[in-house]
Motif scaffolding. Structure first.
Motif, PDB file in Angstrom:
ATOM      1  N   PHE A  22      34.730 -85.249 -20.484  1.00 25.62           N
ATOM      2  CA  PHE A  22      34.527 -85.208 -19.370  1.00 25.62           C
ATOM      3  C   PHE A  22      35.288 -84.101 -18.580  1.00 25.62           C
ATOM      4  CE2 PHE A  22      33.315 -89.350 -20.984  1.00 25.62           C
ATOM      5  CZ  PHE A  22      31.988 -89.326 -20.360  1.00 25.62           C
ATOM      6  N   ASP A  23      35.855 -83.131 -19.283  1.00 30.04           N
ATOM      7  CA  ASP A  23      36.504 -81.985 -18.989  1.00 30.04           C
ATOM      8  C   ASP A  23      35.512 -81.159 -18.486  1.00 30.04           C
ATOM      9  OD1 ASP A  23      38.830 -83.183 -19.052  1.00 30.04           O
ATOM     10  OD2 ASP A  23      39.573 -82.605 -21.160  1.00 30.04           O
ATOM     11  N   PHE A  24      35.521 -80.353 -17.320  1.00 29.26           N
ATOM     12  CA  PHE A  24      34.317 -79.569 -16.872  1.00 29.26           C
ATOM     13  C   PHE A  24      35.190 -78.119 -16.529  1.00 29.26           C
ATOM     14  CE2 PHE A  24      32.474 -83.681 -16.466  1.00 29.26           C
ATOM     15  CZ  PHE A  24      31.386 -83.466 -16.662  1.00 29.26           C
ATOM     16  N   GLU A  25      34.666 -77.191 -17.154  1.00 25.75           N
ATOM     17  CA  GLU A  25      35.327 -75.851 -16.874  1.00 25.75           C
ATOM     18  C   GLU A  25      34.275 -75.120 -15.900  1.00 25.75           C
ATOM     19  OE1 GLU A  25      35.870 -73.756 -20.692  1.00 25.75           O
ATOM     20  OE2 GLU A  25      37.144 -75.109 -21.499  1.00 25.75           O
ATOM     21  N   PRO A  26      35.007 -74.445 -14.854  1.00 31.54           N
ATOM     22  CA  PRO A  26      34.180 -73.612 -14.030  1.00 31.54           C
ATOM     23  C   PRO A  26      33.357 -72.465 -14.864  1.00 31.54           C
ATOM     24  CG  PRO A  26      36.283 -73.989 -13.040  1.00 31.54           C
ATOM     25  CD  PRO A  26      36.248 -74.292 -14.679  1.00 31.54           C
ATOM     26  N   SER A  27      31.969 -72.247 -14.849  1.00 26.48           N
ATOM     27  CA  SER A  27      31.472 -71.303 -15.702  1.00 26.48           C
ATOM     28  C   SER A  27      30.327 -70.517 -14.957  1.00 26.48           C
ATOM     29  CB  SER A  27      30.942 -72.046 -16.895  1.00 26.48           C
ATOM     30  OG  SER A  27      30.223 -71.036 -17.833  1.00 26.48           O
ATOM     31  N   VAL A  28      30.242 -69.277 -15.172  1.00 27.08           N
ATOM     32  CA  VAL A  28      29.193 -68.797 -14.619  1.00 27.08           C
ATOM     33  C   VAL A  28      28.301 -67.752 -15.532  1.00 27.08           C
ATOM     34  CG1 VAL A  28      30.054 -68.757 -12.065  1.00 27.08           C
ATOM     35  CG2 VAL A  28      30.643 -66.837 -13.936  1.00 27.08           C
ATOM     36  N   GLY A  29      27.111 -67.472 -15.376  1.00 25.28           N
ATOM     37  CA  GLY A  29      26.591 -66.481 -16.209  1.00 25.28           C
ATOM     38  C   GLY A  29      26.020 -67.061 -17.357  1.00 25.28           C
ATOM     39  N   ASN A  30      26.132 -68.163 -17.942  1.00 26.14           N
ATOM     40  CA  ASN A  30      26.061 -68.668 -19.354  1.00 26.14           C
ATOM     41  C   ASN A  30      24.599 -69.793 -19.076  1.00 26.14           C
ATOM     42  OD1 ASN A  30      27.627 -66.945 -20.520  1.00 26.14           O
ATOM     43  ND2 ASN A  30      29.363 -68.376 -20.054  1.00 26.14           N
ATOM     44  N   LEU A  31      23.894 -69.678 -18.059  1.00 20.12           N
ATOM     45  CA  LEU A  31      22.811 -70.519 -18.014  1.00 20.12           C
ATOM     46  C   LEU A  31      21.693 -70.237 -18.243  1.00 20.12           C
ATOM     47  CD1 LEU A  31      23.928 -71.904 -14.194  1.00 20.12           C
ATOM     48  CD2 LEU A  31      24.053 -73.064 -16.487  1.00 20.12           C
ATOM     49  N   SER A  32      20.658 -70.962 -18.817  1.00 14.70           N
ATOM     50  CA  SER A  32      19.176 -70.672 -19.077  1.00 14.70           C
ATOM     51  C   SER A  32      18.193 -71.448 -18.206  1.00 14.70           C
ATOM     52  CB  SER A  32      19.013 -70.875 -20.614  1.00 14.70           C
ATOM     53  OG  SER A  32      17.677 -70.413 -20.704  1.00 14.70           O
ATOM     54  N   PHE A  33      17.198 -70.875 -18.113  1.00 11.26           N
ATOM     55  CA  PHE A  33      16.020 -71.546 -17.111  1.00 11.26           C
ATOM     56  C   PHE A  33      14.727 -71.597 -17.834  1.00 11.26           C
ATOM     57  CE2 PHE A  33      19.532 -68.718 -14.926  1.00 11.26           C
ATOM     58  CZ  PHE A  33      19.913 -69.743 -13.881  1.00 11.26           C
ATOM     59  N   SER A  34      14.098 -72.623 -17.013  1.00 13.37           N
ATOM     60  CA  SER A  34      12.650 -72.780 -17.724  1.00 13.37           C
ATOM     61  C   SER A  34      11.819 -71.877 -17.386  1.00 13.37           C
ATOM     62  CB  SER A  34      12.171 -74.129 -17.298  1.00 13.37           C
ATOM     63  OG  SER A  34      12.289 -74.348 -15.805  1.00 13.37           O
ATOM     64  N   LYS A  35      12.012 -71.023 -16.114  1.00 13.67           N
ATOM     65  CA  LYS A  35      11.315 -69.847 -15.861  1.00 13.67           C
ATOM     66  C   LYS A  35      12.200 -68.932 -14.886  1.00 13.67           C
ATOM     67  CE  LYS A  35       8.807 -73.010 -14.113  1.00 13.67           C
ATOM     68  NZ  LYS A  35       7.341 -73.933 -13.495  1.00 13.67           N
ATOM     69  N   ASP A  36      11.837 -67.773 -14.769  1.00 12.55           N
ATOM     70  CA  ASP A  36      12.696 -66.754 -13.841  1.00 12.55           C
ATOM     71  C   ASP A  36      12.271 -66.730 -12.617  1.00 12.55           C
ATOM     72  OD1 ASP A  36      10.530 -65.247 -14.226  1.00 12.55           O
ATOM     73  OD2 ASP A  36      11.538 -63.745 -15.614  1.00 12.55           O
ATOM     74  N   THR A  37      11.103 -67.140 -12.129  1.00  9.31           N
ATOM     75  CA  THR A  37      10.418 -67.035 -10.973  1.00  9.31           C
ATOM     76  C   THR A  37       9.582 -68.309 -10.769  1.00  9.31           C
ATOM     77  OG1 THR A  37      10.157 -64.758 -11.052  1.00  9.31           O
ATOM     78  CG2 THR A  37       8.912 -65.780  -9.344  1.00  9.31           C
ATOM     79  N   VAL A  38       9.744 -69.075  -9.738  1.00  5.98           N
ATOM     80  CA  VAL A  38       8.744 -70.162  -9.502  1.00  5.98           C
ATOM     81  C   VAL A  38       8.046 -69.831  -8.405  1.00  5.98           C
ATOM     82  CG1 VAL A  38       9.129 -72.600  -8.452  1.00  5.98           C
ATOM     83  CG2 VAL A  38      10.741 -71.729 -10.107  1.00  5.98           C
ATOM     84  N   TYR A  39       6.502 -69.948  -8.572  1.00  6.13           N
ATOM     85  CA  TYR A  39       5.517 -69.472  -7.899  1.00  6.13           C
ATOM     86  C   TYR A  39       5.027 -71.237  -7.349  1.00  6.13           C
ATOM     87  CZ  TYR A  39       5.429 -64.928  -9.869  1.00  6.13           C
ATOM     88  OH  TYR A  39       5.793 -63.671 -10.435  1.00  6.13           O
TER      89      TYR A  39
END
Length: 519
Positions: A22-39
Motif C-alpha cells: 500500500f505504498d504508492f509512488e508518484p508515476s508518470v509516463g508508464n501507463l497503457s490504454f485500451s485505446k488511444d482515441t475514444v470515438y
C-alpha cells in the motif's frame, strides 16, 4: 500467556515491516490504454451520449499514484468522466496497484456551437500525469444539429412541471385521457413552418407531434425524423400526412425518408420499441406515403378508422417497416392501399388488418422473422362479425407472406361469410400445417377460389422465397426463389419494384423486389 503475546506482536512487526503493498509512488509516463482515441458516436446537439469505457493499465510492478487525471479543457469541458465511482473533470492522486487496471467512463453533452464549424467534431483529451509530462487519450464526437419539436412546459409552485398535451377523449369511467404532445405550427418562433419537414437537418421529436385538424404535414425527400422514447406523430381528424421520398441511387439512401429513434449509436440501429407510432386517427384523410422507412417503433403505423369515402384513407408506395416490438402496420377498420410494402421483425404481426375495413396490397413482401413462436406475417379479423366491423375487402396480389414460424397468415372470423371478404391472387404463402389442425378449416383451403394460383410453402424446402438475409431485414429474392417469374403480369403493369426496377413482360416476380443475384 506472555510468550504468546510476544509472538503475536513479533509477527505483526515482521509483516508490516516487510509489506509495501500500500505504498504508492508518484508515476508518470508508464501507463497503457485500451485505446488511444475514444470515438463517441454521433449525438444531437444538447442530447447526452451513451456511456463509453476506457481501460487504463498499470503495467509496472509497483503501486503508483497518478498525480493528475483530467480533461484537457478542465471544468469547461463538455465531456464528463467517472473515475473510481466519482464524477468530474479533474482528479488528483489516483491510486493504482501494481499490474492492475482502472475503468474510466465517459459521456458528452455538447451544442453544435461547441464543435469545429468545418466538420462539426467536438474534441478534447484525457490527460494522465503532471504539468509538462502528460500521457494523452483523444476524445472525438460528431455533434449533429437538428430541429427540436417538444411540448412546452410550465413550472408549478412545487417545482413539478405541467406539460402541453392534447385530449384523446375519455376512458371507460368518463375520465379525460391526455397525451404529452405539441401541436405543429406554421409560424413557430424557433422552427418556423413545422408543417413542412425539409432535409437540411434532422428533426427530433419529444412527446407526440400533432398535425392539427384540416392541416397537412409535408415531408421532403431525404428527410430524417428521430423520435425520442414515448413519442410519435398523430394525424388528426381531417388532417393529412404527405411523405415525398424518392428512389435513392446509393447505399446512403439519400432520397429515402426515414422515421426512427433518436439514439444514433450503432448498437441501437436495429433495437425494437424505441418510440411509439405514427397514428392516423379516425377521420384523417388523403394520406400518401412514398419511399419511407419506419424502424424500431412499438407500432410502425397505427390506423384507427377511415375517412368514410370510397378512396383509400392511406396510400402506401415503397414502404419498409422493420423492428417493431408490437405490429408493423396495425389497422382497425382501416382503408389502405399498398404497393411495394415490406415488413419484417415485428413482435406480433407484420400487417394486422383488424376490426374489418378495406385493404388491398399488391407486390408486397409481408415477412416476419421475430424470434418468437407466437408471431405471424399477416393477421386479419372482423371483431364481432357485425356489419359495423365487416371486412369489406382484403385483397392481396402477387404478395409474399413468409415468417420464421409455421403459419404466416392467421384469420379470426365472426359472423356470416358476407362480412369477411378476402382474396389472395398469385401469392407465395408459408403455411406448414404439420399436424393437419387446419385441414378442414374453410378459411385455409388453399386449393379453393380464395387462393387463386397461390404457391404454398408447406415446409422450408418447398416454395422457398430465397430471401437474401431475412434476419437482417434483407428480403430481396434470389434466382432460386419460388417467386421468380411466377407473378400475374396483370397486377404488375406499369409498376416498378421497390428499388425502381421495371417489372418487365412476359413474366414478373412475386413480392416487392425483382429477383437479383447475390452472394
Amino acid at each position: 500467556m506472555k510468550i504468546y503475546s510476544y509472538i503475536i506482536i513479533a509477527l505483526f512487526a515482521i509483516l508490516f515491516s516487510c509489506r509495501n503493498d500500500f505504498d504508492f509512488e508518484p508515476s508518470v509516463g508508464n501507463l497503457s490504454f485500451s485505446k488511444d482515441t475514444v470515438y463517441l458516436d454521433t449525438v444531437f446537439t444538447n442530447i447526452g451520449s451513451s456511456t463509453y469505457t476506457l481501460k487504463v493499465y498499470n503495467i509496472s510492478d509497483k503501486n503508483i499514484a497518478i498525480p493528475k487525471l483530467q480533461l484537457g479543457n478542465g471544468i469547461n469541458s463538455k465531456y464528463r468522466l467517472m473515475v473510481d465511482g466519482m464524477p468530474g473533470q479533474v482528479f488528483e492522486n489516483i491510486e493504482m496497484l501494481a499490474n492492475d487496471s482502472l475503468f474510466i467512463f465517459i459521456e458528452v453533452t455538447a451544442d453544435v456551437a461547441d464543435a469545429n464549424p468545418t466538420d462539426f467534431l467536438y474534441t478534447d483529451q484525457i490527460l494522465f500525469g503532471t504539468d509538462g509530462n502528460f500521457q494523452k487519450v483523444e476524445l472525438v464526437t460528431l455533434i449533429q444539429d437538428a430541429y427540436f419539436i417538444y411540448p412546452e412546459r410550465v413550472q408549478n409552485p412545487d417545482n413539478t412541471y405541467t406539460y402541453e398535451n392534447v385530449s384523446l377523449g375519455t376512458d371507460e369511467n368518463g375520465n379525460p385521457v391526455t397525451i404529452k404532445a405539441s401541436v405543429l405550427s406554421e409560424t413557430d418562433p424557433i422552427n418556423g413552418d413545422e408543417l413542412h419537414w425539409n432535409n437540411t437537418k434532422p428533426y427530433v421529436i419529444y412527446g407526440y407531434a400533432v398535425i392539427p385538424n384540416t392541416k397537412t404535414l409535408t415531408v421532403d425527400a431525404g428527410a430524417r425524423i428521430h423520435f425520442h422514447s414515448e413519442s410519435g406523430l398523430i394525424v388528426s381528424d381531417e388532417a393529412s400526412l404527405q411523405v415525398n421520398g424518392t428512389i435513392s441511387t446509393t447505399e446512403a439512401l439519400e432520397n429515402e425518408v426515414i422515421f426512427e429513434g433518436d439514439r444514433l449509436e450503432p448498437n441501437f440501429s436495429e433495437v425494437p420499441g424505441q418510440w411509439g407510432t405514427i397514428w392516423f386517427t379516425l377521420g384523417s384523410t388523403n394520406n400518401n406515403l412514398t419511399n419511407l422507412t419506419i424502424k424500431n417503433a412499438t407500432v410502425g403505423m397505427l390506423v384507427t378508422g377511415n375517412d368514410g369515402t370510397t378512396n383509400p384513407t392511406l396510400n402506401l408506395n415503397n414502404i419498409q417497416v422493420y423492428n417493431c416490438s408490437n405490429v408493423g402496420i396495425l389497422a382497425r377498420t382501416g382503408s389502405i392501399y399498398g404497393l411495394n410494402v415490406v415488413t419484417n421483425n415485428c413482435g406480433e404481426a407484420g400487417l394486422a388488418c383488424t376490426f374489418g375495413g378495406s385493404y388491398e396490397f399488391t407486390h408486397s413482401t409481408i415477412g416476419n422473422y421475430w424470434p418468437s413462436q407466437n408471431q405471424t406475417s399477416l393477421f386479419v379479423d372482423n371483431y364481432d362479425g357485425t356489419i359495423e366491423y365487416a371486412l369489406t375487402k382484403a385483397n392481396f396480389n402477387n404478395c409474399i407472406f413468409y415468417s420464421s414460424t409455421n403459419y404466416s397468415i392467421s384469420f379470426e372470423k365472426e359472423g356470416p361469410d358476407t362480412n369477411f371478404n378476402y382474396q389472395f391472387n398469385n401469392c407465395l404463402i408459408k403455411f406448414n400445417d404439420f399436424s393437419n389442425q387446419f385441414s378442414n378449416d374453410p378459411l385455409y383451403q388453399f386449393s379453393g377460389s380464395k387462393f387463386a394460383n397461390c404457391l404454398v410453402a408447406t415446409n422450408t424446402a418447398t416454395n422457398n422465397p430465397d430471401f437474401k438475409n431475412p434476419t437482417k431485414n434483407q428480403l430481396l429474392i434470389g434466382e432460386n426463389s419460388a417467386g421468380k417469374g411466377t407473378a400475374d403480369i396483370s397486377y404488375s403493369f406499369g409498376t416498378t419494384d421497390i428499388l425502381g426496377n421495371q417489372r418487365n413482360n412476359p413474366t414478373t416476380d412475386i413480392g416487392a423486389y425483382n429477383f437479383s443475384i447475390f452472394d
